[in-house]
Design an enzyme around this catalytic site. Structure first.
Site, mmCIF file in Angstrom:
data_model
loop_
_atom_site.group_PDB
_atom_site.id
_atom_site.type_symbol
_atom_site.label_atom_id
_atom_site.label_comp_id
_atom_site.label_asym_id
_atom_site.label_seq_id
_atom_site.Cartn_x
_atom_site.Cartn_y
_atom_site.Cartn_z
ATOM 1 N N LYS A 175 12.323 45.396 -9.172
ATOM 2 C CA LYS A 175 13.617 45.868 -9.524
ATOM 3 C C LYS A 175 14.624 44.903 -10.159
ATOM 4 O O LYS A 175 14.993 43.976 -9.008
ATOM 5 C CB LYS A 175 14.024 46.600 -8.184
ATOM 6 C CG LYS A 175 15.545 47.478 -8.510
ATOM 7 C CD LYS A 175 16.546 46.866 -8.469
ATOM 8 C CE LYS A 175 17.914 47.134 -8.874
ATOM 9 N NZ LYS A 175 18.566 46.924 -9.706
ATOM 10 N N GLU A 250 16.912 34.932 -0.525
ATOM 11 C CA GLU A 250 17.670 33.668 -1.442
ATOM 12 C C GLU A 250 19.016 34.133 -1.748
ATOM 13 O O GLU A 250 19.032 34.729 -2.601
ATOM 14 C CB GLU A 250 16.716 33.104 -2.464
ATOM 15 C CG GLU A 250 15.289 32.628 -2.271
ATOM 16 C CD GLU A 250 15.373 31.630 -1.531
ATOM 17 O OE1 GLU A 250 16.370 30.591 -1.634
ATOM 18 O OE2 GLU A 250 14.332 31.057 -0.616
ATOM 19 N N CYS A 284 23.116 29.622 -8.392
ATOM 20 C CA CYS A 284 23.305 29.500 -6.846
ATOM 21 C C CYS A 284 23.400 28.177 -6.403
ATOM 22 O O CYS A 284 23.963 28.014 -5.542
ATOM 23 C CB CYS A 284 22.203 30.208 -6.153
ATOM 24 S SG CYS A 284 20.596 29.562 -7.013
ATOM 25 N N GLU A 384 32.066 31.334 -2.245
ATOM 26 C CA GLU A 384 31.202 31.336 -3.577
ATOM 27 C C GLU A 384 31.850 32.199 -4.686
ATOM 28 O O GLU A 384 32.226 33.220 -4.584
ATOM 29 C CB GLU A 384 29.851 31.729 -3.492
ATOM 30 C CG GLU A 384 28.883 31.611 -4.668
ATOM 31 C CD GLU A 384 27.692 32.300 -4.703
ATOM 32 O OE1 GLU A 384 27.612 33.539 -4.317
ATOM 33 O OE2 GLU A 384 26.482 31.548 -5.088
HETATM 34 P P1 NAP Z 1 23.704 41.099 -6.102
HETATM 35 O O1 NAP Z 1 24.922 41.864 -6.735
HETATM 36 O O2 NAP Z 1 23.298 41.002 -4.822
HETATM 37 O O3 NAP Z 1 22.540 41.680 -7.117
HETATM 38 C C1 NAP Z 1 21.057 41.354 -6.937
HETATM 39 C C2 NAP Z 1 20.001 42.233 -6.919
HETATM 40 O O4 NAP Z 1 20.288 43.129 -5.998
HETATM 41 C C3 NAP Z 1 20.307 43.160 -8.230
HETATM 42 O O5 NAP Z 1 19.121 43.494 -8.861
HETATM 43 C C4 NAP Z 1 21.179 44.227 -7.854
HETATM 44 O O6 NAP Z 1 20.945 45.443 -8.525
HETATM 45 C C5 NAP Z 1 20.336 44.510 -6.543
HETATM 46 N N1 NAP Z 1 21.047 45.455 -5.441
HETATM 47 C C6 NAP Z 1 22.354 45.582 -5.469
HETATM 48 N N2 NAP Z 1 22.585 46.423 -4.418
HETATM 49 C C7 NAP Z 1 21.375 46.831 -3.783
HETATM 50 C C8 NAP Z 1 21.128 47.301 -2.536
HETATM 51 N N3 NAP Z 1 22.115 48.090 -1.645
HETATM 52 N N4 NAP Z 1 19.619 47.388 -2.474
HETATM 53 C C9 NAP Z 1 19.184 46.469 -2.986
HETATM 54 N N5 NAP Z 1 19.041 45.985 -4.112
HETATM 55 C C10 NAP Z 1 20.357 46.079 -4.427
HETATM 56 O O7 NAP Z 1 23.487 39.600 -7.028
HETATM 57 P P2 NAP Z 1 23.769 39.276 -8.576
HETATM 58 O O8 NAP Z 1 25.400 39.335 -8.708
HETATM 59 O O9 NAP Z 1 22.954 39.889 -9.352
HETATM 60 O O10 NAP Z 1 23.462 37.624 -8.416
HETATM 61 C C11 NAP Z 1 24.304 36.555 -7.778
HETATM 62 C C12 NAP Z 1 24.221 36.255 -6.689
HETATM 63 O O11 NAP Z 1 22.854 35.788 -6.443
HETATM 64 C C13 NAP Z 1 24.752 34.789 -6.311
HETATM 65 O O12 NAP Z 1 25.388 34.858 -4.861
HETATM 66 C C14 NAP Z 1 24.104 33.749 -6.191
HETATM 67 O O13 NAP Z 1 24.035 32.456 -5.552
HETATM 68 C C15 NAP Z 1 22.770 34.505 -5.771
HETATM 69 N N6 NAP Z 1 21.566 33.651 -6.264
HETATM 70 C C16 NAP Z 1 20.817 32.978 -5.513
HETATM 71 C C17 NAP Z 1 19.818 32.254 -5.708
HETATM 72 C C18 NAP Z 1 18.902 31.542 -4.678
HETATM 73 O O14 NAP Z 1 17.662 31.153 -5.053
HETATM 74 N N7 NAP Z 1 19.349 31.198 -3.679
HETATM 75 C C19 NAP Z 1 19.464 32.300 -7.100
HETATM 76 C C20 NAP Z 1 20.069 32.962 -7.940
HETATM 77 C C21 NAP Z 1 21.224 33.837 -7.495
HETATM 78 P P3 NAP Z 1 21.975 45.814 -9.604
HETATM 79 O O15 NAP Z 1 21.977 44.822 -10.673
HETATM 80 O O16 NAP Z 1 21.553 47.091 -10.260
HETATM 81 O O17 NAP Z 1 23.144 46.044 -9.021
#
Ligand code: NAP
Length: 494
Positions: A175, A250, A284, A384
């Site tokens: 997903k 992560e 991140c 963040e």
């Molecule tokens: P996000 O909003 O948390 O979304 C991540 C994924 O989760 C997307 O595929 C999203 O789908 C899905 N999602 C949303 N709500 C969900 C739910 N209730 N149940 C299951 N899945 C759900 O994060 P983002 O804005 O895409 O990414 C930015 C964040 O990722 C930042 O905080 C960054 O630090 C973190 N990040 C961490 C790492 C690491 O390795 N530590 C690496 C890269 C990024 P939709 O897109 O359809 O909403």
């Protein structure tokens, strides 16, 4: 693939069910449509898990070196398309083209690394306390795993999860982030073209909760590998916990770069600019805090201002561009919201802090690189922001720098610039992050090393390197007794 709309990929077939809504992704540099996709439903998730479960036994029983060979073919396909895929990354989420290519290169590197794992997947042989007894461990696939990914590394992060899961013998339901669904379909297409059997990898596009929740909750899914924001991660963890699943998280970061008085300032500034404003600060591991010792603070501030005044912000497909747009309207609103909140809280805005406008800027989501002189206790220094916003913090000495660096809820990456080897090792020991760089920026992970963090950055796991195998396998412990008698561990006379 079927028609104009990119389909779901379930059981080895691309399908566009006629009764599903669609969504589009847009180029954040100019608003153009990149692709149109199916909004998956819980029924699609159910079908994808069913297909993955059906495909699992044959894939699990395929010799691991053969699974590795298939990954090598995926890597070959990705390499052949590197330029086109790099451009797709840039068009869909706005990172500059050199970084778009880098996203693809990281995918190639990791898939190749994991291909080699097909000839390792090491277990252990361990001595027994009893005579004529052999003790060893095997790594076994877990079954159907869910991979949920963010948009900021739309090629690399899906491949980090998918390649590792597959070489270990699992089947996958993927997903992806809705913002980068085109990149996701291109990733899956490479595995299909490489000859992955139907059902081993399945893709369901669609909204986070609608697709994500049933995927996490389904009892047929034993492991959830999630990368994203901390709030989503917390929700995913709770849902998974109800089914006693292994949930690998992560999450975010608030990564400091420390510059001590004895640092090579040219190098430290290059590192800060790349770390803070690469990918428009949407990594991140992005440098979001610059922790500078008092003796060089004014010089660092002056030189940063000079450099930022010359920053070229514009079309991310142009090789000369230093920074492109942020990834979406939501990102723009979030980043500018933080800037406004910072100003209201009395933070000193030194550079940027606004949406760029006029000409081509008006069609995209461009935010000026932004520098705050931040208060230690304020939100700008602690939360963040995930955008091109750098918080500058003045410190007295190394001990003060480490105190400030550690005083956040996250613990992913940190960097220290110093010429003093004692200071470097002291920092390596004391910094509360999963990754520490010495005289290099907070960004720049290499795929053969474990990646992940402490505190709210995750729940203790690591991805990539040898750690990737831990995430996607169970350990089976085997005792082989060839003594021909009943032996009792801990009870037999010693
Ligand atoms: P996000 O909003 O948390 O979304 C991540 C994924 O989760 C997307 O595929 C999203 O789908 C899905 N999602 C949303 N709500 C969900 C739910 N209730 N149940 C299951 N899945 C759900 O994060 P983002 O804005 O895409 O990414 C930015 C964040 O990722 C930042 O905080 C960054 O630090 C973190 N990040 C961490 C790492 C690491 O390795 N530590 C690496 C890269 C990024 P939709 O897109 O359809 O909403």
């Amino acid at each position: 693939m079927a028609g104009e709309v990119r389909g779901l990929y379930i059981g080895g077939r691309w399908t566009v069910p006629s009764d599903r809504a669609h969504f589009t992704t847009r180029n954040p540099a100019n608003g153009e449509t990149v692709g149109e996709f199916v909004s998956g439903t819980p029924a699609d998730v159910d079908a994808a898990i069913g297909a993955a479960q059906k495909a699992f036994p044959a894939w699990r029983d395929t010799p691991a070196p053969k699974r590795g060979e298939l990954l090598l073919e995926v890597a070959r396909i990705l390499r052949g398309r590197k330029e086109a895929l790099g451009r797709t990354v840039t068009r869909e989420m706005g990172k500059v083209i050199a970084e778009g290519r880098g996203d693809v290169q990281e995918s190639i590197d990791f898939v190749e690394y994991m291909a080699g794992e097909g000839r390792r997947l090491f277990g252990e042989t361990v001595p027994s306390e009893l005579h004529s007894k052999l003790c060893l461990t095997f790594r076994e696939a877990k079954g159907v795993v869910a991979c949920i990914t963010p948009w900021n590394f739309p090629m690399a992060i899906p491949n980090w999860k998918i390649a590792a899961a597959l070489v270990c013998g699992n089947s996958v339901v993927f997903k992806p982030a809705s913002n980068t669904a085109q990149c996701a379909t291109e990733v899956v297409a490479a595995y299909e073209e490489a000859g992955l059997p139907p059902g081993v990898l399945n893709l369901v596009t669609g909204a986070g909760g609608t697709v994500g929740n049933p995927l996490i909750e389904d009892p047929r899914v034993r492991t959830v590998s999630f990368t994203g924001g901390v709030e989503t991660g917390r929700e995913v963890y709770v849902r998974g916990a109800k089914g006693l699943k292994m949930v690998h998280l992560e999450l975010g970061g608030k990564n400091p770069e420390i510059i001590l008085d004895d640092a090579n300032l040219d190098l430290a500034l290059e590192g800060a600019l790349f770390g803070a404003f690469g990918t428009s600060g949407q990594r991140c591991t992005a440098t979001s805090r610059l922790v500078v010792q008092a003796g060089v603070y004014d010089e660092v501030l002056g030189r940063l201002k000079e450099r930022l005044a010359k920053f070229r912000i514009g079309d991310p497909l142009e090789a000369s561009t230093d920074m492109g747009p942020v990834a979406s309207a939501d990102q723009e609103a979030k980043v500018l919201g933080y800037v406004e909140a910072g100003k209201k809280d009395g933070e000193r805005l030194l550079v940027g802090g606004s949406k760029l406008s006029g000409g081509a800027y008006d069609r995209g989501h461009y935010v000026a690189p932004t520098l705050f002189e931040a208060r230690r206790e304020g939100r700008i220094a602690r939360e963040e922001i995930f955008g091109p916003v750098l918080a500058l913090l003045k410190v007295r000495d190394l001990a003060d720098a480490i105190r400030v660096a550690n005083d956040v809820d996250y613990g992913l990456s940190s960097a220290i610039y110093t010429r003093d080897v004692n200071h470097a090792f002291e920092a390596v020991r004391a910094l509360e992050t999963g990754i520490v760089y010495v005289n290099a920026p907070t960004i720049g992970a290499e795929v053969q090393l474990p990646f992940g963090g402490v505190k709210n950055t995750g729940n203790g796991g690591r991805e990539a390197g040898s750690a990737a195998v831990e995430e996607f396998t169970e350990t089976k412990t085997v005792f082989l007794d060839f003594s021909n008698r009943l032996q009792k561990a801990q009870i037999d006379p010693r």
